[in-house]
Write a protein that holds these residues in place. Structure first.
Motif, PDB file in Angstrom:
ATOM      1  N   SER A 106      15.093  12.784 -19.193  1.00 31.50           N
ATOM      2  CA  SER A 106      13.980  12.043 -18.621  1.00 31.50           C
ATOM      3  C   SER A 106      12.654  12.716 -18.970  1.00 31.50           C
ATOM      4  O   SER A 106      12.568  13.936 -19.037  1.00 31.50           O
ATOM      5  CB  SER A 106      14.135  11.975 -17.102  1.00 31.50           C
ATOM      6  OG  SER A 106      13.021  11.344 -16.540  1.00 31.50           O
TER       7      SER A 106
ATOM      8  N   GLU B  53      13.538  16.982 -17.457  1.00 28.56           N
ATOM      9  CA  GLU B  53      12.109  16.665 -17.522  1.00 28.56           C
ATOM     10  C   GLU B  53      11.309  17.936 -17.804  1.00 28.56           C
ATOM     11  O   GLU B  53      10.397  17.949 -18.620  1.00 28.56           O
ATOM     12  CB  GLU B  53      11.657  16.052 -16.190  1.00 28.56           C
ATOM     13  CG  GLU B  53      10.242  15.515 -16.219  1.00 28.56           C
ATOM     14  CD  GLU B  53       9.623  15.446 -14.831  1.00 28.56           C
ATOM     15  OE1 GLU B  53       8.389  15.556 -14.746  1.00 28.56           O
ATOM     16  OE2 GLU B  53      10.370  15.286 -13.847  1.00 28.56           O
TER      17      GLU B  53
ATOM     18  N   ARG C 241      11.557  10.768 -11.705  1.00 27.89           N
ATOM     19  CA  ARG C 241      12.179   9.502 -11.302  1.00 27.89           C
ATOM     20  C   ARG C 241      12.566   9.525  -9.828  1.00 27.89           C
ATOM     21  O   ARG C 241      12.736  10.585  -9.239  1.00 27.89           O
ATOM     22  CB  ARG C 241      13.426   9.244 -12.146  1.00 27.89           C
ATOM     23  CG  ARG C 241      13.079   9.110 -13.613  1.00 27.89           C
ATOM     24  CD  ARG C 241      14.283   9.200 -14.489  1.00 27.89           C
ATOM     25  NE  ARG C 241      15.252   8.161 -14.153  1.00 27.89           N
ATOM     26  CZ  ARG C 241      16.533   8.258 -14.454  1.00 27.89           C
ATOM     27  NH1 ARG C 241      16.982   9.293 -15.074  1.00 27.89           N
ATOM     28  NH2 ARG C 241      17.359   7.282 -14.138  1.00 27.89           N
TER      29      ARG C 241
ATOM     30  N   SER D  37      18.539  15.553 -13.886  1.00 26.55           N
ATOM     31  CA  SER D  37      17.528  14.903 -14.728  1.00 26.55           C
ATOM     32  C   SER D  37      16.152  15.557 -14.533  1.00 26.55           C
ATOM     33  O   SER D  37      15.314  15.529 -15.430  1.00 26.55           O
ATOM     34  CB  SER D  37      17.460  13.411 -14.431  1.00 26.55           C
ATOM     35  OG  SER D  37      17.255  13.192 -13.061  1.00 26.55           O
TER      36      SER D  37
ATOM     37  N   TYR E 112       9.805  11.727 -17.305  1.00 27.82           N
ATOM     38  CA  TYR E 112       8.906  11.424 -16.194  1.00 27.82           C
ATOM     39  C   TYR E 112       9.697  11.508 -14.899  1.00 27.82           C
ATOM     40  O   TYR E 112      10.871  11.159 -14.857  1.00 27.82           O
ATOM     41  CB  TYR E 112       8.368   9.988 -16.396  1.00 27.82           C
ATOM     42  CG  TYR E 112       7.167   9.639 -15.567  1.00 27.82           C
ATOM     43  CD1 TYR E 112       5.906  10.107 -15.922  1.00 27.82           C
ATOM     44  CD2 TYR E 112       7.290   8.817 -14.445  1.00 27.82           C
ATOM     45  CE1 TYR E 112       4.796   9.772 -15.173  1.00 27.82           C
ATOM     46  CE2 TYR E 112       6.167   8.477 -13.685  1.00 27.82           C
ATOM     47  CZ  TYR E 112       4.918   8.957 -14.055  1.00 27.82           C
ATOM     48  OH  TYR E 112       3.822   8.633 -13.319  1.00 27.82           O
TER      49      TYR E 112
ATOM     50  N   ARG F 181      14.345   8.046 -21.238  1.00 23.13           N
ATOM     51  CA  ARG F 181      13.813   7.449 -20.010  1.00 23.13           C
ATOM     52  C   ARG F 181      12.482   8.076 -19.605  1.00 23.13           C
ATOM     53  O   ARG F 181      12.302   9.272 -19.729  1.00 23.13           O
ATOM     54  CB  ARG F 181      14.805   7.663 -18.850  1.00 23.13           C
ATOM     55  CG  ARG F 181      16.067   6.854 -18.965  1.00 23.13           C
ATOM     56  CD  ARG F 181      16.892   7.078 -17.691  1.00 23.13           C
ATOM     57  NE  ARG F 181      18.290   6.869 -17.900  1.00 23.13           N
ATOM     58  CZ  ARG F 181      19.112   7.728 -18.513  1.00 23.13           C
ATOM     59  NH1 ARG F 181      18.639   8.858 -18.985  1.00 23.13           N
ATOM     60  NH2 ARG F 181      20.388   7.475 -18.643  1.00 23.13           N
ATOM     61  N   GLY F 182      11.598   7.230 -19.114  1.00 20.98           N
ATOM     62  CA  GLY F 182      10.334   7.745 -18.591  1.00 20.98           C
ATOM     63  C   GLY F 182       9.239   7.946 -19.619  1.00 20.98           C
ATOM     64  O   GLY F 182       8.120   8.292 -19.277  1.00 20.98           O
TER      65      GLY F 182
END
Length: 330
Positions: A212, A245, A216, A241, A214, A289-290
């Motif tokens: 990720s 990040e 979440r 996650s 960002y 993601r993100g």
């Protein structure tokens, strides 16, 4: 049988082949395994990828393309030949017209190497196209109109960022930071934080499953197996996650920085178009993601990912041949 038009997305991580009328017919990792003793190729593509990091001394699994550029010429040529034959089948009488895409920052020498390798692999005509333009066509943007579109194409070895208008690139930059660097960042983080040594395939698994860019709402986690650097024994660690990040922070920041620098150089009229239409992400790396949220937060511009980011460049490369022949007719 008339000659076929083929588009090839020659990527650091994977090679996609698009055939006019059929769409993307082949998608395989750009990995070649060969025997050092006899110099014979053992496996190409997915078969070879499974061998990465798991081979005996005499067999090496290599990626002949580094950061979107040919680092091993003969192996690339053999790999291209293999993929072209596999995509076409054996029944062609006429050599195909092939368009190949390359990162926007490559030098003339590097372009020439790609061109030569494609001719050697059996092309009748070769056109080289820049990645952002191919990505834009593949993402369904009409690039021939006089309005600015911003494309961020994050591949395996390079990230290409460009503002396109009237069928050409107005401002662009290509940085050698992309999907592979995400993997390396995860490997480094695991070593530093958990004293755990993992391979690039495991790192890629972590990136795909829980990676990720960002913060979440819900936190995912997965068990990671590797070798404990202190005891030297196998060990399992649970990674979240949130940790990914943190691991990817520097790498993703560099991509955002590059987007920012392209926006700074964009002429005001086109910058207004981009603010209006948003930024489009393509390439396998954009599946992290993100990433959309991160770019949106830092630039204040609506950011979205293309429908099928993995194949956008290949489709665009294939359609570029049609785009060119349309231009010739006019």
């Amino acid at each position: 049988m008339l000659g076929t038009d083929i588009g090839i997305d020659l990527g650091t991580a994977s090679i996609l082949v698009y055939i006019k009328g059929k769409g993307v017919v082949l998608k395989e990792p750009s990995v070649v395994a060969f025997d050092r003793d006899t110099n014979k190729i053992k496996a190409i593509g997915e078969e070879a990828r499974l061998m990465l990091g798991r081979t005996p001394g005499n067999i090496v699994a290599v990626r002949p393309l580094r950061q979107g550029v040919i680092s091993d010429y003969t192996v690339t040529e053999k790999m291209l030949k293999y993929f072209i034959q596999k995509a076409l089948g054996k029944k062609t009488f006429r050599k195909p017209r092939i368009s190949v895409c390359v990162p926007s920052g490559v030098t003339e020498v590097e372009k020439k190497a790609v061109e030569d390798a494609t001719y050697q692999a059996g092309a009748r005509e070769v056109s080289i196209i820049e990645e952002p333009i191919a990505a834009a066509i593949g993402a369904g943007i009409d690039i021939s109109r006089p309005c600015g579109n911003m494309i961020v194409d994050i591949g395996g070895g390079t990230s290409d960022i460009a503002v396109i208008s009237l069928g050409g690139t107005v401002v662009s930059t290509s940085i050698k930071i992309a999907g592979d660097d995400f993997d390396e960042a995860i490997v480094r983080y695991m070593r530093k934080k958990h004293n755990l040594l993992i391979g690039e395939r495991t790192a890629e698994d972590i990136k795909i499953k829980i990676g990720s860019a960002y913060r979440r709402a819900e936190v995912d986690s997965m068990d990671v197996r590797g070798r404990n650097l202190v005891t030297g024994l196998p060990k399992t660690v649970t990674v979240t996650s949130e940790e990914t990040e943190e691991a990817l922070k520097e790498t993703t920041a560099q991509i955002v920085e590059a987007v920012h620098s392209v926006l700074e150089k964009t002429p005001p009229e086109l910058a207004a178009d981009v603010a209006d239409r948003g930024i489009v992400l393509t390439g396998g790396g954009s599946l992290l993601r993100g990433l959309e949220e991160l770019i949106e937060e830092k630039t204040g511009i609506n950011t979205m990912t293309a429908e099928d980011p993995m194949t956008a460049v290949a489709i665009g490369t294939g359609k570029f041949v049609e785009f060119l022949s349309g231009k010739r007719d006019n």
